[in-house]
Design an enzyme around this catalytic site. Sequence first.
Site, PDB file in Angstrom:
ATOM      1  N   SER A  65       3.540  -3.275   7.078  1.00 27.21           N
ATOM      2  CA  SER A  65       2.337  -3.546   6.268  1.00 27.21           C
ATOM      3  C   SER A  65       2.100  -5.015   5.962  1.00 27.21           C
ATOM      4  O   SER A  65       1.026  -5.366   5.459  1.00 27.21           O
ATOM      5  CB  SER A  65       2.410  -2.778   4.950  1.00 27.21           C
ATOM      6  OG  SER A  65       2.231  -1.409   5.188  1.00 27.21           O
ATOM      7  N   LYS A  68      -1.016  -6.399   7.362  1.00 30.09           N
ATOM      8  CA  LYS A  68      -2.328  -6.103   6.765  1.00 30.09           C
ATOM      9  C   LYS A  68      -2.975  -7.359   6.183  1.00 30.09           C
ATOM     10  O   LYS A  68      -4.200  -7.428   6.059  1.00 30.09           O
ATOM     11  CB  LYS A  68      -2.178  -5.021   5.691  1.00 30.09           C
ATOM     12  CG  LYS A  68      -1.732  -3.673   6.268  1.00 30.09           C
ATOM     13  CD  LYS A  68      -1.359  -2.672   5.177  1.00 30.09           C
ATOM     14  CE  LYS A  68      -0.858  -1.361   5.782  1.00 30.09           C
ATOM     15  NZ  LYS A  68      -0.404  -0.405   4.733  1.00 30.09           N
ATOM     16  N   TYR A 192      -4.276   0.210  14.394  1.00 32.23           N
ATOM     17  CA  TYR A 192      -3.471   0.174  13.161  1.00 32.23           C
ATOM     18  C   TYR A 192      -1.968   0.269  13.467  1.00 32.23           C
ATOM     19  O   TYR A 192      -1.175  -0.545  12.987  1.00 32.23           O
ATOM     20  CB  TYR A 192      -3.915   1.319  12.245  1.00 32.23           C
ATOM     21  CG  TYR A 192      -3.068   1.468  11.000  1.00 32.23           C
ATOM     22  CD1 TYR A 192      -3.168   0.549   9.955  1.00 32.23           C
ATOM     23  CD2 TYR A 192      -2.159   2.514  10.867  1.00 32.23           C
ATOM     24  CE1 TYR A 192      -2.390   0.674   8.815  1.00 32.23           C
ATOM     25  CE2 TYR A 192      -1.383   2.644   9.725  1.00 32.23           C
ATOM     26  CZ  TYR A 192      -1.495   1.725   8.706  1.00 32.23           C
ATOM     27  OH  TYR A 192      -0.714   1.847   7.582  1.00 32.23           O
ATOM     28  N   TYR A 244       2.027  -2.047  -3.241  1.00 30.57           N
ATOM     29  CA  TYR A 244       1.691  -0.645  -3.540  1.00 30.57           C
ATOM     30  C   TYR A 244       1.708  -0.413  -5.057  1.00 30.57           C
ATOM     31  O   TYR A 244       1.222  -1.248  -5.808  1.00 30.57           O
ATOM     32  CB  TYR A 244       2.641   0.317  -2.811  1.00 30.57           C
ATOM     33  CG  TYR A 244       2.902  -0.059  -1.392  1.00 30.57           C
ATOM     34  CD1 TYR A 244       1.835  -0.226  -0.504  1.00 30.57           C
ATOM     35  CD2 TYR A 244       4.187  -0.284  -0.910  1.00 30.57           C
ATOM     36  CE1 TYR A 244       2.059  -0.587   0.824  1.00 30.57           C
ATOM     37  CE2 TYR A 244       4.409  -0.651   0.418  1.00 30.57           C
ATOM     38  CZ  TYR A 244       3.338  -0.798   1.272  1.00 30.57           C
ATOM     39  OH  TYR A 244       3.563  -1.167   2.571  1.00 30.57           O
ATOM     40  N   VAL A 262       7.332  -1.567   4.960  1.00 29.97           N
ATOM     41  CA  VAL A 262       8.457  -0.627   4.910  1.00 29.97           C
ATOM     42  C   VAL A 262       9.551  -0.954   5.933  1.00 29.97           C
ATOM     43  O   VAL A 262      10.587  -0.315   5.956  1.00 29.97           O
ATOM     44  CB  VAL A 262       8.005   0.847   5.060  1.00 29.97           C
ATOM     45  CG1 VAL A 262       7.126   1.255   3.887  1.00 29.97           C
ATOM     46  CG2 VAL A 262       7.306   1.084   6.391  1.00 29.97           C
TER      47      VAL A 262
END
Length: 310
Positions: A65, A68, A192, A244, A262
């Site tokens: 992530s 992103k 993605y 998160y 992660v």
Amino acid sequence: MTDDLQAIVDRIHAKLQSRLGEGKVADYIPQLAHVDPRKFGMAVVTVDGKVHSAGDCAEPFSIQSVSKVFTLTLALGKHGETTWNRVGREPSGSPFNSIVQLEQEAGKPRNPFINAGAIAVSDLVLAGHTPREAIGEILRFVRYLADDETIAIDPSVAKSEEATGYRNFALANFMRSFNKLSHPVEHVLGVYFHHCAISMTCTQLARAGLFLAANGRNPMTGHTVVSSQRARRINALMLTCGHYDGSGEFAYRVGLPGKSGVGGGIMAVAPGRASVAVWSPGLNQNGNSLVGSLALEMLADETGWSVFGH
């Protein structure tokens, strides 16, 4: 401060030796389950281009992530402020792969860093491209930021995610049902999964984030990547949404914009000072690197770097 930085990084590395292996590796992505949980690397790249590093800082890992941040930067470059018609800017307070919020909010994800939000951003990056071209554009952009042509996507991780990413397929189909995706779900998820499977070392990742520490300009190459206002805004989103539902805790303890993945990586930014990358695969209950978060907390304590003052 720069003279002491290497000593600080070495000290943090030494202090955390006894904690290595703590946390839980992300075993729901089969390829990530094989990573040695005792790995720990750290790299600090200051805005004058000096690198201070320790541990497994030269070993590539799956950034997941953290990517992103780079796809959001690309999407903003392509679509500007209209990007926010498709994705919000608020912390989620829910797990990163939650579908509940998406239903309540008519398919518009809360922010670009939870999975649904990053899928929406991938859809924006895909505009005018085939999936292969979009993946190529993202990889070229990350190589340009880090000034390193050797950065690559790990195809086995991408395949592994595609084979087990049922929740992400559900999120994407759900958004498509609200007409929030413009491209076929398989195409969007192909982009993605591949950008999450980019593999980088701590040193490469810290270099790639340097433009966010230097008002949108990469001081190592002299290239202006984004405006200083956009760099500030991306940093604001990382501070509020980058970890998160553990984002508030990270802001409280570390006080720096950051984005976790992660795979155990975290990229953090000390505006005007440095870009930092840490990697330790064991995750805490929010899916953030346990030892990596500790390392950044120690770095903020020792250097006084915090967006909230010394």
